[in-house]
Structure formats: structure tokens, C-alpha cells
Design a protein around this motif. Structure first.
Motif, PDB file in Angstrom:
ATOM      1  N   PRO A 147     100.930  15.376  44.440  1.00 11.11           N
ATOM      2  CA  PRO A 147     102.349  15.645  44.321  1.00 11.11           C
ATOM      3  C   PRO A 147     102.790  16.987  45.056  1.00 11.11           C
ATOM      4  O   PRO A 147     103.887  17.234  45.636  1.00 11.11           O
ATOM      5  CB  PRO A 147     102.554  16.113  42.692  1.00 11.11           C
ATOM      6  N   ARG A 150     104.687  16.875  48.190  1.00 13.60           N
ATOM      7  CA  ARG A 150     106.237  16.563  48.227  1.00 13.60           C
ATOM      8  C   ARG A 150     106.861  17.659  47.511  1.00 13.60           C
ATOM      9  O   ARG A 150     108.038  18.096  47.606  1.00 13.60           O
ATOM     10  CB  ARG A 150     106.572  15.204  47.316  1.00 13.60           C
ATOM     11  N   LEU A 151     106.134  18.367  46.593  1.00 12.10           N
ATOM     12  CA  LEU A 151     106.595  19.601  45.981  1.00 12.10           C
ATOM     13  C   LEU A 151     106.331  20.794  46.315  1.00 12.10           C
ATOM     14  O   LEU A 151     105.165  21.331  46.902  1.00 12.10           O
ATOM     15  CB  LEU A 151     106.369  19.338  44.347  1.00 12.10           C
ATOM     16  N   ASP A 154     107.998  26.335  42.513  1.00  2.62           N
ATOM     17  CA  ASP A 154     108.158  26.342  40.998  1.00  2.62           C
ATOM     18  C   ASP A 154     108.142  24.649  40.456  1.00  2.62           C
ATOM     19  O   ASP A 154     107.837  24.479  39.443  1.00  2.62           O
ATOM     20  CB  ASP A 154     109.640  26.809  40.538  1.00  2.62           C
ATOM     21  N   TYR A 155     108.652  23.760  41.434  1.00  2.00           N
ATOM     22  CA  TYR A 155     108.553  22.406  41.144  1.00  2.00           C
ATOM     23  C   TYR A 155     107.040  21.960  40.969  1.00  2.00           C
ATOM     24  O   TYR A 155     106.538  21.266  40.124  1.00  2.00           O
ATOM     25  CB  TYR A 155     109.454  21.616  42.034  1.00  2.00           C
ATOM     26  N   ILE A 158     105.541  23.196  37.676  1.00  2.00           N
ATOM     27  CA  ILE A 158     105.837  22.427  36.611  1.00  2.00           C
ATOM     28  C   ILE A 158     105.117  21.209  36.270  1.00  2.00           C
ATOM     29  O   ILE A 158     104.609  20.915  35.506  1.00  2.00           O
ATOM     30  CB  ILE A 158     107.154  22.140  36.508  1.00  2.00           C
ATOM     31  N   VAL A 159     104.869  20.432  37.568  1.00  2.00           N
ATOM     32  CA  VAL A 159     104.097  19.416  37.665  1.00  2.00           C
ATOM     33  C   VAL A 159     102.691  19.469  37.235  1.00  2.00           C
ATOM     34  O   VAL A 159     102.087  18.830  36.609  1.00  2.00           O
ATOM     35  CB  VAL A 159     104.120  18.825  39.094  1.00  2.00           C
ATOM     36  N   PHE A 163     100.636  18.184  34.065  1.00  3.72           N
ATOM     37  CA  PHE A 163      99.149  17.622  34.174  1.00  3.72           C
ATOM     38  C   PHE A 163      98.141  18.184  33.313  1.00  3.72           C
ATOM     39  O   PHE A 163      97.602  17.551  32.712  1.00  3.72           O
ATOM     40  CB  PHE A 163      98.692  17.470  35.672  1.00  3.72           C
ATOM     41  N   LEU A 226     105.309  24.669  57.999  1.00  4.80           N
ATOM     42  CA  LEU A 226     105.741  24.132  58.972  1.00  4.80           C
ATOM     43  C   LEU A 226     104.945  24.388  60.391  1.00  4.80           C
ATOM     44  O   LEU A 226     104.666  23.377  61.224  1.00  4.80           O
ATOM     45  CB  LEU A 226     107.222  24.356  59.266  1.00  4.80           C
TER      46      LEU A 226
ATOM     47  N   TYR C  31     117.293  32.481  37.303  1.00  3.78           N
ATOM     48  CA  TYR C  31     116.405  32.038  38.473  1.00  3.78           C
ATOM     49  C   TYR C  31     117.473  31.900  39.701  1.00  3.78           C
ATOM     50  O   TYR C  31     117.021  32.373  40.868  1.00  3.78           O
ATOM     51  CB  TYR C  31     115.910  30.665  38.323  1.00  3.78           C
ATOM     52  N   ILE C 240     111.325  23.826  31.749  1.00  3.86           N
ATOM     53  CA  ILE C 240     111.148  22.425  32.336  1.00  3.86           C
ATOM     54  C   ILE C 240     112.340  21.892  32.469  1.00  3.86           C
ATOM     55  O   ILE C 240     112.477  21.049  33.559  1.00  3.86           O
ATOM     56  CB  ILE C 240     110.100  21.713  31.479  1.00  3.86           C
ATOM     57  N   VAL C 243     114.308  22.962  35.479  1.00  5.48           N
ATOM     58  CA  VAL C 243     113.578  22.486  36.721  1.00  5.48           C
ATOM     59  C   VAL C 243     113.905  21.124  36.777  1.00  5.48           C
ATOM     60  O   VAL C 243     114.237  20.516  38.016  1.00  5.48           O
ATOM     61  CB  VAL C 243     112.136  22.786  36.916  1.00  5.48           C
ATOM     62  N   GLY C 246     117.179  20.540  38.368  1.00 10.92           N
ATOM     63  CA  GLY C 246     117.486  21.176  39.732  1.00 10.92           C
ATOM     64  C   GLY C 246     117.601  22.743  39.371  1.00 10.92           C
ATOM     65  O   GLY C 246     118.780  23.031  38.901  1.00 10.92           O
ATOM     66  N   ILE C 247     116.568  23.501  39.279  1.00 13.39           N
ATOM     67  CA  ILE C 247     116.774  25.076  38.923  1.00 13.39           C
ATOM     68  C   ILE C 247     117.743  25.694  39.883  1.00 13.39           C
ATOM     69  O   ILE C 247     117.746  25.558  40.911  1.00 13.39           O
ATOM     70  CB  ILE C 247     115.361  25.672  38.665  1.00 13.39           C
ATOM     71  N   ILE C 284     107.195  14.443  35.401  1.00 15.72           N
ATOM     72  CA  ILE C 284     106.527  14.274  36.708  1.00 15.72           C
ATOM     73  C   ILE C 284     106.877  13.175  37.604  1.00 15.72           C
ATOM     74  O   ILE C 284     107.212  13.346  39.023  1.00 15.72           O
ATOM     75  CB  ILE C 284     104.778  14.281  36.367  1.00 15.72           C
ATOM     76  N   LEU C 287     110.289  14.275  39.004  1.00 13.98           N
ATOM     77  CA  LEU C 287     110.240  15.197  40.256  1.00 13.98           C
ATOM     78  C   LEU C 287     109.418  14.566  41.335  1.00 13.98           C
ATOM     79  O   LEU C 287     109.876  14.894  42.523  1.00 13.98           O
ATOM     80  CB  LEU C 287     109.253  16.214  39.703  1.00 13.98           C
ATOM     81  N   LEU C 288     108.586  13.501  41.180  1.00 19.68           N
ATOM     82  CA  LEU C 288     108.264  12.874  42.382  1.00 19.68           C
ATOM     83  C   LEU C 288     109.027  12.311  43.057  1.00 19.68           C
ATOM     84  O   LEU C 288     109.105  12.189  44.462  1.00 19.68           O
ATOM     85  CB  LEU C 288     106.961  11.873  41.945  1.00 19.68           C
ATOM     86  N   VAL C 289     110.145  11.567  42.422  1.00 13.78           N
ATOM     87  CA  VAL C 289     111.131  10.810  43.135  1.00 13.78           C
ATOM     88  C   VAL C 289     112.237  11.864  43.721  1.00 13.78           C
ATOM     89  O   VAL C 289     112.596  11.631  44.839  1.00 13.78           O
ATOM     90  CB  VAL C 289     111.711   9.735  41.973  1.00 13.78           C
ATOM     91  N   ARG C 290     112.528  12.916  42.904  1.00 11.26           N
ATOM     92  CA  ARG C 290     113.607  13.793  43.301  1.00 11.26           C
ATOM     93  C   ARG C 290     112.947  15.100  43.298  1.00 11.26           C
ATOM     94  O   ARG C 290     113.017  15.953  42.337  1.00 11.26           O
ATOM     95  CB  ARG C 290     114.827  13.892  42.392  1.00 11.26           C
ATOM     96  N   PRO C 291     112.168  15.459  44.245  1.00  8.61           N
ATOM     97  CA  PRO C 291     111.438  16.730  44.128  1.00  8.61           C
ATOM     98  C   PRO C 291     112.420  18.178  43.890  1.00  8.61           C
ATOM     99  O   PRO C 291     111.461  19.076  43.691  1.00  8.61           O
ATOM    100  CB  PRO C 291     110.844  16.907  45.676  1.00  8.61           C
ATOM    101  N   ARG C 292     113.508  17.980  44.310  1.00 13.85           N
ATOM    102  CA  ARG C 292     114.229  19.308  44.006  1.00 13.85           C
ATOM    103  C   ARG C 292     115.203  19.385  42.516  1.00 13.85           C
ATOM    104  O   ARG C 292     115.897  19.684  42.393  1.00 13.85           O
ATOM    105  CB  ARG C 292     115.460  19.767  44.995  1.00 13.85           C
ATOM    106  N   GLY C 293     114.527  18.544  41.629  1.00 16.04           N
ATOM    107  CA  GLY C 293     115.185  18.206  40.349  1.00 16.04           C
ATOM    108  C   GLY C 293     116.474  17.142  40.352  1.00 16.04           C
ATOM    109  O   GLY C 293     117.026  16.834  41.691  1.00 16.04           O
ATOM    110  N   ASP C 301     114.458  23.646  55.166  1.00 19.38           N
ATOM    111  CA  ASP C 301     113.644  24.721  55.292  1.00 19.38           C
ATOM    112  C   ASP C 301     114.011  25.696  56.558  1.00 19.38           C
ATOM    113  O   ASP C 301     114.016  24.910  57.664  1.00 19.38           O
ATOM    114  CB  ASP C 301     111.990  24.267  55.651  1.00 19.38           C
TER     115      ASP C 301
END
Lengths: 360, 374, 303
Positions: A147, A150-151, A154-155, A158-159, A163, A226, C31, C240, C243, C246-247, C284, C287-293, C301
Motif C-alpha cells: 500500500p 500508492r499511499l 497520514d493515509y 491509517i492503513v 493492518f 519524485l 487537520y 479513521i 481520513v 478525505g482528511i 484499507i 483507501l487502496l482504490v481512492r488513496p486520498r479518501g 505533488d
């Protein structure tokens, strides 16, 4: 306890064992231009010093127990430092890895082989079990490392937290390893020698790693992912590698922890446990192994020391001061962060843990 | 400032850990319980019970001609902390015996240390059967897991006439899980049917998902093996969902807070306990009155059992006539003593043999219902 | 599936979600502005509950009676307590670290959280024991179809909804809100525009703290048992939820909280032994599908 003979013993052991070792290390180090001999001999010196004090009773069982705990925390904090401090990821589930190590090694020694410490050869099987625990935790680290591709920030926190909690939930539901009763009756294999060796090995491997080309890749990812990628670093591989190595050492520490307490329980490896290790990494200084060592020792000793001091003061003043132990612990933590924001060591490293040419 | 902080911290640590243990004119007894952390309230009750027993003995002239000193240490409810505390009490403070601790998982971390050092220990409230199996220096003052669940199931079947039962318990707590499993096994053996067997996470405040499932399965009785704080919330929520039948539980219910939080919802509730506060035995009346006078509240089960455990330990030392671990252990093994929670004798696995009573909650009061012998 | 997803379980999930939402709103606001996971937020909530508890008995002794006006008075008191502790924490623990690495603030936040909990637990007249929270508004039950609903569920939903709308209005259409958004986007530019950023941050903390205080009161009423460590778990869950949504995103926190509430309820109803684990697994996966919530914005970036 009489202080005078204690001081004399300390002095004698120091001058007969530790100083000669250190000077040999120094000479070899200077001759070869390498730091490894110096580091190894210094560690050997410290080991012998504490070992002699422990076996002669100058340090009683209580003090030795705190030292053992501190060393386990050294391994945990240093391995988390690799993930959080050196590679710049953010894991909040470090104790989950330790749980895997504890339960896998405990299952081997207790449930599968029913090892008896007095049987010759049992110790070797135990060491094998600890390694197996470390490998299992490393595999879990690979799984959880993905993960991180991709993350961020803070994300990711949480993951990893999730876990850790999932591992705990699963352990609570496997009755083979005791469920909420815990894995019990683990033989007491862990002693000062093996715990010290494991902590030292953790520090040594991470130190060498940081100074290798791989290590530079970790640091590059932390500084700017990057840019690291543009410079041709396979960031995917290194991030997962960092999780795997960090998790592996946490698993070893977890295994030793279980064989020290002679039990493992799911609640030990929850969120609050991970937070305590996290505190050690940041209070010591992000990215500084020296800091992790110092913080692991000082926070463990502080929490115990406050117990004695407050009980003593409480007796003198007839107030229930003992209940304030954790209040003062928390207050000191806040003060450390306010007055030494970058942690006790900042990102400085002890000379022993650096390469000679690294002059920071 | 930085340097001063560092110095203060180091000095604290050094003096705290290496500080000399003085005094030879007293007998030191260790006490252990979680005084901080999420289980703190249980540890505080335990401390009160231990302290009260020690104070009483000291006022009556002490033990073996010496005063007793209670050294009470905080285990935070964590096994690792427990192991450290046991090492401290035995190696540093040189206690002759230990009364502790609340949670089985922590007692299990301490028991091997006690056993290896030959320092007898009595756990007031650790119900896991494995605790005393560690060795012959380890005793307990409470029931073991299977007993209360079995008694509860028999009571539900015989006295309440229930044929369909449900249970809810804390998935992360071996005490409540153990009780519920024993209840289920006994209830099934009696020929009953378990229509729901639900768990909830530790620290939960909302149990409605599980309770809805239970209520929809229409049981005649619901077994709730949690501690009083959770029981009160569970009772409130299950009543909200429309369940009016009886609730049955274990000694974790015994606290004045149960009715304070649960109110009318805990009516028609029954639990197995060690003694009843209506008991006319002088030892009970005296204890309840003295406890109220000293701490301003009624004792809960934890305080009572800690008081009993300390009382048993001190009597054991007195009968042994010595502070030697081996002699205390033998004296304890042969003890037969009337304490608050009943007449206690230890069986071969060092568990107390004592009867249980069933208490009913009626009009906000605990009312004695019946006695069950083991 | 009937026993898992039905009207009653949906209401159960919504109620749980409302409590999470109240805490998550404050979390996400703080936050959004300072990028700090304020671990002590759950403890502000605990303090709100204790303040309401104290206020109730104080007012009851002075004025007597329960009911509407009393509820408003205790609510204000709880919000005031949350606001004050948040302002104090910000001033003495977080402000000195504002321009230091973010993680040092995080550890300080953990320290503050532990400090508040242990102080409460060691204070003689508060103590570690569980306390029964008074029914400030008497509970009443009514039926919607086959499901039983408590008036507390309605109150919780209404308060959470109102606060969310109020907050959105505040952030979108007031001067303070504009300043907040500016500080959140770029502190230095905001300062150059003449915004007193410390004032804005402090106001944000106060609003967040007041929300937590209100949540403490509502949770106290809904689950009438308070103790010094009551904030840890809801604080974690609310974080949680924030997050997940989308925090930093206000409607996102609300959405995340209700999803958490419903997911936990359905997971527990499906298999109560693994309930919590399932809820985390869903988190989880999301978040894996939508990493920013769920409602988090995609930001490029900065190079």
C-alpha cells in the motif's frame, strides 16, 4: 544497597575489560580506516560489562529485566526508524509485526516442539524459531509495504494501523494460539546474551544498510521521492524492502519478547504498543540510530525510575504520589519535544555508528 | 534547560531503580493492580481492599510481632509491565508474598517469576485456569472461568425455565469469553438451544448491532458476562430494542455503579457472586460497614476479593509462623478460613472451593436469591 | 441477509456514525489548517463529557429540574470546556512547534493526550472509575416500521447535521472561513495578505474543541457511562473516518463517519467475532482504490 563497593566493582570491570577492548578497537580502527572493529569491540565491552555486573549481583534481577526490555525496545525502535525515519514512510502498526514474530516463534517452541530449555540442543531450535518468526514478519512487511506504493503520509499511517489491528483481531480468534487467553507456557529462553545480540545485530545491519548504496536510495526516497525516481531509483522496490527489513527485525524482537515474558497476548501488540515505539523513534531523533538507542533506554528506565522515586516521596509526604507516575512521564515527553524538538539526538549519529569519512 | 532536564531525568531514573530498600522491622507484602490505564478502576478497587486488610491487621498488632508494609505497584493492565513489577517487588523490595493482580494475562506474566523465586502469590480476581497451573506457589481467591458459567446456565434452565438462550461477551477478554463458553456448553448439555452467541470488541460503547441480532432471535434468557460498566450499557440498549426477558451474568456485575448507570434496565437481572451483602455472617456485615466508613462507597467484587486474598495471605504467614516462601505456601495449602466471600479452602490446583450465590437486581438493590454449592 | 441488513441495523449504524461524525468534524478541521493529527482530540471529547456531567449537577443544585433549558445550558458548558482546553493545548503545546517538523507536533499531541488522561485518572474527585451520566433529556422511544428509534438518535443526527452545515457555511462564506482556507493553502502567502495566521489557527482549534465538547455531551447521554479513557477509541475511529472521507474535507468527514458507523454495524452483525477486523479491511480497500479518501481532492505533488 551500599554504594561504595558497587562503584569499586564498576571501576574495576571498566578498567580491566572495557577500556582495553576499546583501545584495541581504536587501534585496529585507525590502522584499517574502518569503523567496524571499533563498533564491534565497543559492543562486546558493553556486553561484558553488564553481563559481569548482572552475574555478580550488582545489578539484581529487576535491573537486568529492565535492561532486557530496553534492548528489545532498541530493536523495535531501530527497525521502525528504518521505515519511518530513514525511508520517510509512516507506519503506525509496528507492533503488528512484532506480534507475528512472537506468535510464530512461540508456536514453534511451545506448541509444535514443546521445547524444554534443559534439553541440550533446545536452544538451537529456539534460535531457529526466532529466525522463523522474523522471516514471517518480513513477509507480512512485504504485504503491508505494497500500500505504501500508492499511499502517503497520514493515509499510509491509517492503513498500517488498520493492518496492525487486523492482525490483533485474527490472533484473538485463533483458539490454537489461545485467542484472548494468550499464548501461554512459553519457555523462558530469552536471556541477556541473546537479546543483546539481537539488538546489536539490528543496529549493525541497519547501520551498514544506510551506508550502502541501497541505504542512499532509502534516504533519497525520504528527501524527495519524485527526485529519487527521476534519478533512476526503483522506489517501489526500496519502499517494500524497507518495510520487509524493518518488519523482520521487529518480528525477531517480538519473538524474544514472548520468550522473555513467557507468554504472548494479543492486547500487547495493539495500537498503544505501536505508539510507544513511535515515541521512542521521534524522541530519540528521526533517522538517528543512536537516538533510538538512547530513547529506548531512557524512556524505559524513566518509567521505572519514576515508580521508585514517587513511592519514596509518597512515603515521606504521605500522599498518593505513586498514581502520578504516568502524568510525569507524559509531561516529560511533552517537555522533551518542546525543548528538543528534533529529538534527543536530532539526526546526529554517534561516531561509532558512522563511517570514518562521514563527518557530519 | 535542556541539560537540566536531562540531568533531572537521569537522577530520577538512577535513584528510582537503585534506591536502597531499608528497614528490617516490618514485613513487606507486595500488592499489584492496574492503577493507571483503561482498567484503572479495577486496580483502584483492588488497592482499597488490600490496604484495608493490611490496616486492620496492623491496628490489631501486626503480623509475627511486626508491622506489615504494603508495597502496591501499578501494572497498567499490561503483561510486560506486570513482569517488571513482579521482578521489582521480589528482587528490589524483597517482599515475602504478593497479592495480585486483576487481569489473568498480567497474572500469567507474574506467576512464573513468583514460582521461580519461591514467593507465594494469591491472585484476587484472575479467573483463567492456567494461572494456578503455573506452579505450587500460585493461588487464587476467585472462581475459575467454567464454574460461574455452568452455575449461570443451570440457574437459567432450572429456575428461570429458559429453553432458548443467547450470549454476548467481550472478544478480547478471556474472563468474559470463558464464562460465556462455559454457559453455552452447559446450556447445550442440559438440552437447551443457543440462538445467538455474539462478541463485541473491547472498549465498545455501542452494542446494538449484536443486540439487534440477539433480540431478533427471540431468546428466553440472555447471558451477559461482561464487567458492570459494559453490562449496564448492554442492558440499556437491549431494553431499548424491546427485550424484556431476564439477563444473567457473573461476578463482574457486582458494583454499585451497575444500577447507577443501568437504572431500570438492569432489573430482572441475575448474577452469580461470592457472597450477598445481605448475608448475616458477622464478617460480611463488618466488612461492608467498615469499607463504607473508610472509602465512602459500597465495596465491589474486586475490592472484596482483594481484601479476602490479602486476609488469606496474612493468615497463611501467621500460621506458617515464618516469612519463608515454602512454609507460607504449605500453610496456605492447608488453610480453612471464613472470609467475606465465604469459607475458603484450596483444592489440589490451589483454587478456592466455595459456594456461589445468585443475586437478583430488584428495585435497584441486590437481593439474595439462592445458594449453589460446587 | 435479513438479520444483517434491516431497518434496525441501519438506524444503529446511523447513530454510531453520528457520534463519530461529531468528533471527526473537529478532527478534520484542525487537520485541514495545520496538517496535524491532533491525537488529543478524543480527550477534548472526554473533557466535554465530564464538563457536562459537572455542569448538570451544579445547575441542578442551583436551579433544579431537567429538560430543555438545562440541556442547552450543559451543552454550552461542555462546548466551552472543549474550546478552552483546545485553546490551551494549542497555545502551550502546538504553537511553539508550528514551524518545526510536523512529526514533533504529532509526538507532542500523543504526550498531551496521555497527560490529560492520566491527570484525570489521578485527580481524586474525578478518579479512574466509571461514572453514570445523568439523563439530561429523558429518553423516549418510538417505532418506525419494525425498528425502535430513541430520541437520542434523532438528537445526535440533528446536532451532527446542523454543525456540519454551520461549519460549511462558516468555511465557505465568512471572513474567518476565507482566512482559514487561505492559511490552509499557503501560510506564507496568507501572512503576506495581512492575515494573522496564529489567530486563525487558534480560532480553528477553539471551534474544533467546542465540537468535541458537544460530542462528549451527546455521547455521554447516548452511552451513559463516562471515564477518563473514554476518548481513545472514539478518537481513533473518528480520525479513521476523517481520513476515509478525505482528511481536511468537511462533508468528507461526515460521509466517512457514517460509512464507518454503518460498516462496523453490518460487519458486527455479519460476524461479531471478526467485526472490527472486517471494518478495518473495508477501510484499507477503500483507501487502496481512492488513496486520498472518498472526497479528498487530487493534488499534484509539488516539485
Amino acid at each position: 544497597m551500599e554504594y561504595k563497593p558497587v562503584l569499586q566493582t564498576l571501576k574495576r570491570i571498566g578498567s580491566w575489560i572495557v577500556f582495553p577492548l576499546l583501545s584495541v578497537g581504536d587501534i585496529v580502527g585507525r590502522k584499517t580506516g574502518r569503523n567496524m572493529p571499533r563498533l564491534t569491540l565497543a559492543a562486546l565491552g558493553i556486553y561484558l560489562y553488564i553481563y559481569v555486573l548482572g552475574s555478580t549481583g550488582v545489578f539484581n534481577g529487576y535491573v537486568m529485566h529492565i535492561i532486557n526490555l530496553s534492548l528489545i525496545y532498541v530493536a523495535l525502535a531501530a527497525s521502525l526508524n528504518l521505515i519511518n525515519g530513514i525511508t520517510g514512510q509512516f507506519s503506525l502498526g509496528h507492533m503488528g509485526f512484532a506480534a507475528v514474530g512472537a506468535y510464530v516463534s512461540g508456536t514453534f517452541t511451545t506448541l509444535l516442539f514443546k521445547l524444554n530449555p534443559s534439553v541440550p540442543g533446545a536452544y538451537l531450535v529456539f534460535v531457529g524459531a526466532i529466525v522463523a518468526g522474523g522471516v514471517a514478519a518480513a513477509l507480512m512487511g512485504v504485504l503491508i509495504g505494497f500500500p505504501s506504493l500508492r499511499l502517503k503520509g497520514d493515509y499510509l499511517a491509517i492503513v498500517t494501523l488498520g493492518f496492525g489491528e487486523i492482525i490483533r483481531t485474527i490472533l484473538n480468534n485463533i483458539s490454537y494460539v489461545g485467542g484472548p487467553r494468550g499464548l501461554l507456557g512459553i519457555p523462558k529462553f530469552s536471556n541477556f546474551t541473546i537479546i543483546f545480540a539481537a539488538a546489536f545485530l539490528t543496529i549493525l545491519v541497519i547501520r551498514n544498510l544506510v551506508h550502502s548504496s541501497h541505504g542512499r536510495a532509502f534516504l533519497a526516497i525520504r528527501e524527495n521521492e519524485l527526485a529519487a525516481e527521476l534519478a533512476g531509483i526503483d522506489t517501489t522496490r526500496y519502499k517494500v524492502l524497507s518495510f520487509a527489513i524493518g518488519a523482520g527485525f521487529a518480528g525477531v524482537a517480538g519473538g524474544l519478547f514472548a520468550h522473555l515474558l513467557q507468554m504472548a497476548h494479543p492486547t500487547q501488540y495493539g495500537f498503544m504498543g505501536s505508539v510507544m515505539v513511535l515515541i521512542m523513534v521521534y524522541a530519540g531523533g528521526v533517522g538517528s540510530l543512536t537516538g533510538s538507542i538512547i530513547a529506548a533506554f531512557s524512556l524505559t528506565f524513566l518509567s521505572e525510575g519514576l515508580r521508585g522515586v514517587l513511592d519514596g516521596l509518597g512515603e515521606l509526604t504521605n500522599l498518593p504520589l505513586g498514581d502520578l507516575r504516568m502524568v510525569i512521564y507524559a509531561l516529560l515527553l511533552i517537555l522533551i519535544m518542546l525543548f528538543r524538538t528534533e529529538g534527543l539526538m536530532g539526526n546526529k549519529e554517534s561516531k561509532l555508528l558512522m563511517l570514518p569519512e562521514d563527518k557530519r | 534547560m535542556k541539560r537540566a532536564l536531562l540531568i533531572v531525568a537521569t537522577v530520577l531514573a538512577v535513584f528510582g531503580i537503585f534506591g536502597c530498600a531499608q528497614g528490617g522491622g516490618e514485613i513487606k507484602i507486595g500488592g499489584v493492580g492496574p492503577v493507571t490505564g483503561e482498567a484503572a478502576t479495577f486496580g483502584v478497587s483492588t488497592k482499597m481492599g488490600c490496604q484495608m486488610a493490611v490496616d486492620e491487621w496492623n491496628a490489631a498488632g501486626g503480623l509475627l510481632g511486626k508491622q506489615i508494609k504494603l508495597i502496591y505497584a501499578d501494572d497498567k493492565g499490561e503483561p510486560a509491565e506486570g513482569a517488571t513489577v513482579w521482578n521489582k517487588l521480589i528482587q528490589q523490595d524483597k517482599v515475602v508474598a504478593i497479592v495480585g493482580t486483576v487481569m489473568s494475562k498480567v497474572s500469567l506474566a507474574g506467576a512464573p517469576i513468583s514460582q521461580a523465586a519461591g514467593i507465594p502469590m494469591i491472585s484476587p480476581t484472575s479467573t483463567n485456569t492456567k494461572v494456578t497451573e503455573v506452579g505450587d506457589y500460585i493461588f487464587r481467591a476467585c472462581f475459575i472461568d467454567p464454574f460461574q458459567g455452568t452455575v449461570g446456565a443451570k440457574f437459567a434452565w432450572d429456575d428461570l425455565g429458559a429453553r432458548k438462550a443467547a450470549a454476548i461477551f467481550d472478544v478480547g477478554n478471556d474472563y468474559t469469553k470463558g464464562l460465556s463458553e462455559a454457559f453455552r456448553d452447559k446450556f447445550l448439555a442440559l438440552g437447551g438451544e443457543m440462538v445467538a452467541f455474539e462478541a463485541h470488541p473491547t472498549g465498545a460503547t455501542d452494542f446494538k448491532a449484536q443486540l439487534t441480532k440477539i433480540v431478533q432471535a427471540m431468546p428466553d434468557v440472555v447471558y451477559v458476562s461482561d464487567y458492570y460498566n459494559d453490562v449496564a450499557l448492554i442492558a440499556k440498549q437491549i431494553r431499548e430494542l424491546g427485550y424484556t426477558g431476564p439477563l444473567v451474568g457473573g461476578d463482574g456485575w457486582d458494583s454499585p455503579e451497575l444500577t447507577a448507570i443501568g437504572g431500570a434496565a438492569v432489573e430482572n437481572g441475575f448474577f452469580t457472586n461470592h457472597y450477598s451483602k445481605d448475608d448475616t455472617r458477622p464478617v460480611v456485615k463488618e466488612f461492608v460497614a467498615k469499607f463504607k466508613a473508610k472509602f465512602g462507597s459500597e465495596p465491589d467484587a474486586l475490592a472484596t476479593l482483594a481484601y479476602d486474598a490479602m486476609y488469606l495471605m496474612l493468615t497463611g504467614i501467621k500460621q506458617a509462623g515464618s516469612t519463608e516462601g515454602a512454609k507460607i505456601k504449605d500453610a496456605l495449602a492447608g488453610i480453612s478460613l471464613d472470609v467475606v466471600s465465604g469459607r475458603v479452602q484450596f483444592d489440589a490446583s490451589r483454587n478456592p472451593v466455595k459456594s456461589a450465590v445468585i443475586i437478583e437486581i430488584k428495585g435497584g438493590q441486590q437481593v439474595y436469591r439462592t445458594t449453589v454449592n460446587p | 441477509m435479513g438479520s444483517i441488513i434491516n431497518a434496525q441495523q441501519i438506524i444503529n449504524g446511523l447513530q454510531l456514525g453520528s457520534i463519530y461524525a461529531l468528533i471527526a468534524l473537529g478532527y478534520t478541521m484542525v487537520y485541514g489548517i495545520v496538517r496535524l493529527i491532533n491525537f488529543a482530540h478524543g480527550d477534548f471529547y472526554m473533557i466535554g463529557a465530564y464538563a457536562a456531567y459537572g455542569a448538570f449537577f451544579l445547575f441542578n443544585a442551583v436551579l433544579g429540574g431537567a429538560g430543555g433549558p438545562m440541556a442547552v445550558a450543559t451543552l454550552l458548558f461542555a462546548m466551552l470546556a472543549g474550546l478552552s482546553i483546545a485553546a490551551l493545548t494549542n497555545r502551550f503545546a502546538y504553537r511553539p512547534l508550528r514551524y518545526k517538523p510536523k512529526l514533533s507536533s504529532l509526538i507532542t499531541a500523543i504526550g498531551v493526550s496521555m497527560f490529560i488522561e492520566y491527570v484525570f485518572s489521578a485527580t481524586p474527585f474525578i478518579g479512574a472509575s466509571f461514572r453514570a451520566f445523568p439523563a439530561i433529556i429523558p429518553q423516549s422511544l418510538f417505532k418506525i416500521g419494525s425498528a425502535t428509534v430513541s430520541n437520542y438518535v434523532v438528537i445526535d443526527l440533528a446536532v451532527a447535521g446542523t454543525l456540519m452545515i454551520g461549519l460549511t457555511v462558516l468555511v465557505k462564506w465568512t471572513k474567518l472561513g476565507k482566512a482559514m482556507r487561505a492559511v490552509s493553502q499557503d501560510k506564507d502567502a496568507a501572512r503576506l495578505m495581512g492575515i494573522d495566521i496564529e489567530k486563525v489557527i487558534s480560532a480553528t482549534f477553539m471551534i474544533g474543541g467546542a465540537f468535541a465538547g458537544a460530542a462528549g455531551l451527546l455521547a455521554g447521554m447516548t452511552y451513559p457511562r463516562i471515564f477518563p479513557y473514554m476518548g481513545i477509541l472514539p478518537g481513533l475511529k473518528a480520525f479513521i473516518a476523517a481520513v476515509l472521507g478525505g482528511i481536511g474535507n468537511i462533508p468528507g468527514a461526515m460521509l466517512g463517519a457514517y460509512i464507518m458507523g454503518l460498516a462496523e454495524t453490518f460487519a458486527s452483525a455479519y460476524n461479531s467475532l471478526l467485526g472490527e477486523g472486517i471494518a478495518f479491511a473495508i477501510l484499507i480497500l477503500v483507501l487502496l482504490v481512492r488513496p486520498r479518501g472518498l472526497l479528498g481532492e487530487k493534488t499534484a505533488d509539488k516539485i
